[in-house]
Design a protein around this motif. Structure first.
Motif, PDB file in Angstrom:
ATOM      1  N   ASP A 123     -30.921  47.032   6.284  1.00 14.96           N
ATOM      2  CA  ASP A 123     -31.490  46.836   5.277  1.00 14.96           C
ATOM      3  C   ASP A 123     -30.813  46.267   4.257  1.00 14.96           C
ATOM      4  O   ASP A 123     -29.737  47.026   3.732  1.00 14.96           O
ATOM      5  CB  ASP A 123     -32.545  48.083   4.593  1.00 14.96           C
ATOM      6  N   VAL A 124     -31.065  45.351   3.394  1.00 21.13           N
ATOM      7  CA  VAL A 124     -30.247  44.765   2.300  1.00 21.13           C
ATOM      8  C   VAL A 124     -31.028  44.640   1.107  1.00 21.13           C
ATOM      9  O   VAL A 124     -32.281  44.073   1.211  1.00 21.13           O
ATOM     10  CB  VAL A 124     -29.427  43.179   2.680  1.00 21.13           C
ATOM     11  N   VAL A 125     -30.686  45.012  -0.090  1.00 21.75           N
ATOM     12  CA  VAL A 125     -31.563  44.807  -1.196  1.00 21.75           C
ATOM     13  C   VAL A 125     -30.747  44.776  -2.666  1.00 21.75           C
ATOM     14  O   VAL A 125     -29.417  45.489  -2.501  1.00 21.75           O
ATOM     15  CB  VAL A 125     -32.546  45.974  -1.541  1.00 21.75           C
ATOM     16  N   ALA A 126     -31.046  43.933  -3.532  1.00 25.23           N
ATOM     17  CA  ALA A 126     -30.452  44.164  -4.976  1.00 25.23           C
ATOM     18  C   ALA A 126     -31.108  44.591  -5.986  1.00 25.23           C
ATOM     19  O   ALA A 126     -32.340  44.074  -6.119  1.00 25.23           O
ATOM     20  CB  ALA A 126     -30.081  42.342  -5.370  1.00 25.23           C
ATOM     21  N   ILE A 127     -30.687  45.732  -6.619  1.00 24.74           N
ATOM     22  CA  ILE A 127     -31.246  46.509  -7.726  1.00 24.74           C
ATOM     23  C   ILE A 127     -30.963  46.148  -9.014  1.00 24.74           C
ATOM     24  O   ILE A 127     -29.600  46.031  -9.065  1.00 24.74           O
ATOM     25  CB  ILE A 127     -31.054  48.159  -7.210  1.00 24.74           C
ATOM     26  N   GLY A 128     -31.673  45.844  -9.883  1.00 25.11           N
ATOM     27  CA  GLY A 128     -31.300  45.298 -11.156  1.00 25.11           C
ATOM     28  C   GLY A 128     -31.547  46.732 -12.065  1.00 25.11           C
ATOM     29  O   GLY A 128     -32.662  47.409 -11.836  1.00 25.11           O
ATOM     30  N   THR A 129     -30.772  47.110 -12.910  1.00 24.86           N
ATOM     31  CA  THR A 129     -30.675  48.420 -13.764  1.00 24.86           C
ATOM     32  C   THR A 129     -30.509  48.050 -15.410  1.00 24.86           C
ATOM     33  O   THR A 129     -29.424  47.358 -15.470  1.00 24.86           O
ATOM     34  CB  THR A 129     -29.788  49.568 -13.222  1.00 24.86           C
ATOM     35  N   GLN A 130     -31.441  48.106 -15.930  1.00 29.48           N
ATOM     36  CA  GLN A 130     -31.334  47.838 -17.377  1.00 29.48           C
ATOM     37  C   GLN A 130     -30.914  48.973 -18.291  1.00 29.48           C
ATOM     38  O   GLN A 130     -31.458  50.145 -18.029  1.00 29.48           O
ATOM     39  CB  GLN A 130     -32.611  47.290 -17.930  1.00 29.48           C
ATOM     40  N   TRP A 131     -29.883  48.825 -19.208  1.00 25.98           N
ATOM     41  CA  TRP A 131     -29.314  49.762 -19.918  1.00 25.98           C
ATOM     42  C   TRP A 131     -29.238  49.623 -21.395  1.00 25.98           C
ATOM     43  O   TRP A 131     -29.273  48.534 -21.861  1.00 25.98           O
ATOM     44  CB  TRP A 131     -27.884  50.401 -19.522  1.00 25.98           C
ATOM     45  N   HIS A 133     -26.564  50.681 -24.739  1.00 30.95           N
ATOM     46  CA  HIS A 133     -25.444  51.109 -25.557  1.00 30.95           C
ATOM     47  C   HIS A 133     -26.098  52.424 -26.686  1.00 30.95           C
ATOM     48  O   HIS A 133     -26.936  52.162 -27.043  1.00 30.95           O
ATOM     49  CB  HIS A 133     -24.281  50.330 -26.100  1.00 30.95           C
ATOM     50  N   SER A 134     -25.089  53.271 -26.893  1.00 34.77           N
ATOM     51  CA  SER A 134     -25.511  54.123 -28.012  1.00 34.77           C
ATOM     52  C   SER A 134     -25.492  53.414 -29.323  1.00 34.77           C
ATOM     53  O   SER A 134     -26.108  53.642 -30.333  1.00 34.77           O
ATOM     54  CB  SER A 134     -24.529  55.110 -28.034  1.00 34.77           C
ATOM     55  N   ASN A 135     -24.690  52.113 -29.262  1.00 39.51           N
ATOM     56  CA  ASN A 135     -24.924  51.435 -30.315  1.00 39.51           C
ATOM     57  C   ASN A 135     -25.874  50.234 -30.336  1.00 39.51           C
ATOM     58  O   ASN A 135     -26.066  49.492 -31.433  1.00 39.51           O
ATOM     59  CB  ASN A 135     -23.467  50.546 -30.771  1.00 39.51           C
ATOM     60  N   GLY A 136     -27.051  50.378 -29.622  1.00 43.88           N
ATOM     61  CA  GLY A 136     -28.099  49.581 -29.345  1.00 43.88           C
ATOM     62  C   GLY A 136     -27.735  48.305 -28.819  1.00 43.88           C
ATOM     63  O   GLY A 136     -28.756  47.507 -28.356  1.00 43.88           O
ATOM     64  N   SER A 137     -26.598  47.880 -28.121  1.00 42.85           N
ATOM     65  CA  SER A 137     -26.361  46.605 -27.263  1.00 42.85           C
ATOM     66  C   SER A 137     -27.000  46.966 -25.837  1.00 42.85           C
ATOM     67  O   SER A 137     -26.722  47.734 -25.443  1.00 42.85           O
ATOM     68  CB  SER A 137     -25.040  46.261 -27.360  1.00 42.85           C
ATOM     69  N   PRO A 138     -27.409  45.822 -25.388  1.00 40.98           N
ATOM     70  CA  PRO A 138     -28.036  45.813 -24.013  1.00 40.98           C
ATOM     71  C   PRO A 138     -26.867  45.860 -23.010  1.00 40.98           C
ATOM     72  O   PRO A 138     -25.915  45.275 -23.274  1.00 40.98           O
ATOM     73  CB  PRO A 138     -29.067  44.745 -23.947  1.00 40.98           C
ATOM     74  N   TYR A 139     -27.346  46.199 -21.770  1.00 43.31           N
ATOM     75  CA  TYR A 139     -26.009  46.207 -20.738  1.00 43.31           C
ATOM     76  C   TYR A 139     -27.112  45.998 -19.521  1.00 43.31           C
ATOM     77  O   TYR A 139     -28.254  46.665 -19.043  1.00 43.31           O
ATOM     78  CB  TYR A 139     -25.354  47.363 -20.527  1.00 43.31           C
ATOM     79  N   PHE A 140     -26.592  45.145 -18.548  1.00 42.21           N
ATOM     80  CA  PHE A 140     -27.165  45.012 -17.053  1.00 42.21           C
ATOM     81  C   PHE A 140     -26.365  45.338 -16.018  1.00 42.21           C
ATOM     82  O   PHE A 140     -25.114  44.693 -15.942  1.00 42.21           O
ATOM     83  CB  PHE A 140     -27.790  43.511 -17.104  1.00 42.21           C
ATOM     84  N   LEU A 141     -26.553  46.107 -15.138  1.00 38.75           N
ATOM     85  CA  LEU A 141     -25.935  46.443 -13.927  1.00 38.75           C
ATOM     86  C   LEU A 141     -26.772  46.033 -12.853  1.00 38.75           C
ATOM     87  O   LEU A 141     -27.707  46.364 -12.303  1.00 38.75           O
ATOM     88  CB  LEU A 141     -25.480  47.674 -13.895  1.00 38.75           C
ATOM     89  N   LEU A 142     -26.267  44.965 -11.619  1.00 33.11           N
ATOM     90  CA  LEU A 142     -26.826  44.561 -10.609  1.00 33.11           C
ATOM     91  C   LEU A 142     -26.114  45.339  -9.408  1.00 33.11           C
ATOM     92  O   LEU A 142     -24.937  45.252  -9.162  1.00 33.11           O
ATOM     93  CB  LEU A 142     -26.730  43.287 -10.446  1.00 33.11           C
ATOM     94  N   ILE A 143     -26.789  45.997  -8.698  1.00 33.33           N
ATOM     95  CA  ILE A 143     -26.298  46.711  -7.554  1.00 33.33           C
ATOM     96  C   ILE A 143     -26.884  46.168  -6.202  1.00 33.33           C
ATOM     97  O   ILE A 143     -27.818  45.985  -6.050  1.00 33.33           O
ATOM     98  CB  ILE A 143     -26.928  48.241  -7.623  1.00 33.33           C
ATOM     99  N   HIS A 144     -25.852  45.766  -5.399  1.00 36.12           N
ATOM    100  CA  HIS A 144     -25.919  45.071  -4.031  1.00 36.12           C
ATOM    101  C   HIS A 144     -25.967  46.339  -3.206  1.00 36.12           C
ATOM    102  O   HIS A 144     -24.617  46.759  -2.903  1.00 36.12           O
ATOM    103  CB  HIS A 144     -25.072  44.060  -3.738  1.00 36.12           C
TER     104      HIS A 144
END
Length: 320
Positions: A123-131, A133-144
């Motif tokens: 089973d293979v899946v790509a998972i996107g996670t949206q975060w 920062h404490s200063n309000g800037s966005p961050y994206f982490l893509l997990i394979h």
């Protein structure tokens, strides 16, 4: 189409990315793999590999070798156990978790091209996670994530890529990164070469296994063989930048497998070619047909032994 290279300078894949994005080479751990304008930075994090079995005998073998068994806990628990604590240390707060289906399809296609030594369910899946920062800037982490089960053994691994950019350019950069990964074009020649190496290695493992069948437990050895090939396939399924960072981990896996299968590395000093042979002897000799003999005697020379039919034997030296 921007190329990614392996350590030998061979293209592993090409991704469609904006012309002003730059793919970095020879990247140190923690440094960006991709950089672009407007604060765009993509960092690839080292892969994490795990295995699990319910077989008590196999569990004891893995424990004795220093391995830690861990069953795949599920996507939500994996993020809670591994990703959230890591992100919290960087001032990140989780906002959203979702599957990136177009990247899942590409990862699945790539996994399907790789040689499998034993039947297994993958089973293979790509998972996107949206975060944020404490200063309000966005961050994206893509997990394979890839999980394979077969022969009473579960092997699984994941790796991740993190994207950051200036707030007003972030969503566009995220869409461009996802598009690039979903439309990657892998080098088919490299895949074919990898599959050939894996098939050859698997064939050699089968031959060695069959020679020891009378002295070893068949089911246990088959499970080990499956582990060897699934672990190698898992590591090589990652693009070259991840494979380079995982070299030390690959070496540890190889040493572990050599202990399990009672094999050792030797080298022909005349050619520099390395071979795997059954461990336990003091001296090894190989003829021109690739057949080898072992002996505990340091003084024995098969070239002087008339019973060896005047074959030429080359002494092999252990690899430290």
């Amino acid at each position: 189409m921007q190329p990614f290279f392996d350590g030998n300078g061979m293209v592993t894949a090409a991704l469609p990315m904006p012309a002003d994005w730059q793919v970095m080479r020879n990247v140190a751990a923690g440094q960006p793999t991709i950089v672009g304008p407007n604060g765009i930075s993509v960092i690839d994090f080292p892969g994490q590999s795990f295995l699990y079995t319910n077989d008590p005998q196999m569990q004891q073998t893995y424990y004795r070798s220093g391995q830690q068994l861990r069953a795949m806990p599920g996507v939500e628990q994996l993020i809670a156990q591994d990703i959230v604590p890591w992100a919290a240390g960087r001032g990140l707060k989780l906002l959203e978790v979702f599957e990136v289906e177009e990247v899942s399809r590409m990862d699945r296609w790539y996994s399907d091209q790789l040689y499998k030594a034993m039947p297994s369910q993958t089973d293979v899946v790509a998972i996107g996670t949206q975060w944020v920062h404490s200063n309000g800037s966005p961050y994206f982490l893509l997990i394979h994530l890839s999980v394979s089960s077969g022969g009473g053994l579960q092997t699984w691994y994941y790796y991740a890529s993190g994207l950051q950019a200036e707030k007003e350019h972030f969503e566009r950069a995220k869409a461009q990164l996802i598009f690039a990964l979903a439309n990657a074009r892998y080098n088919l020649d490299q895949i074919a070469a990898y599959n050939q190496r894996e098939a050859q290695a698997a064939g050699q493992s089968w031959a060695a296994h069959n020679a020891r069948m009378a002295q070893n437990q068949a089911n246990f050895e088959a499970s080990q063989r499956d582990f060897v090939n699934r672990s190698n396939a898992a590591h090589d399924a990652i693009m070259s930048s991840y494979r380079e960072r995982g070299a030390a981990s690959d070496k540890a896996h190889e040493q572990f497998v050599d202990v399990i299968t009672e094999r050792t590395n030797v080298v022909d000093p005349s050619t520099g070619t390395q071979y795997k042979v059954d461990s336990g002897a003091n001296q090894y000799w190989m003829n021109n047909d690739g057949k080898y003999i072992s002996t505990d005697s340091h003084t024995y020379d098969p070239n002087l032994d008339e019973s060896m039919n005047n074959q030429r034997w080359q002494g092999l030296e252990p690899v430290e």
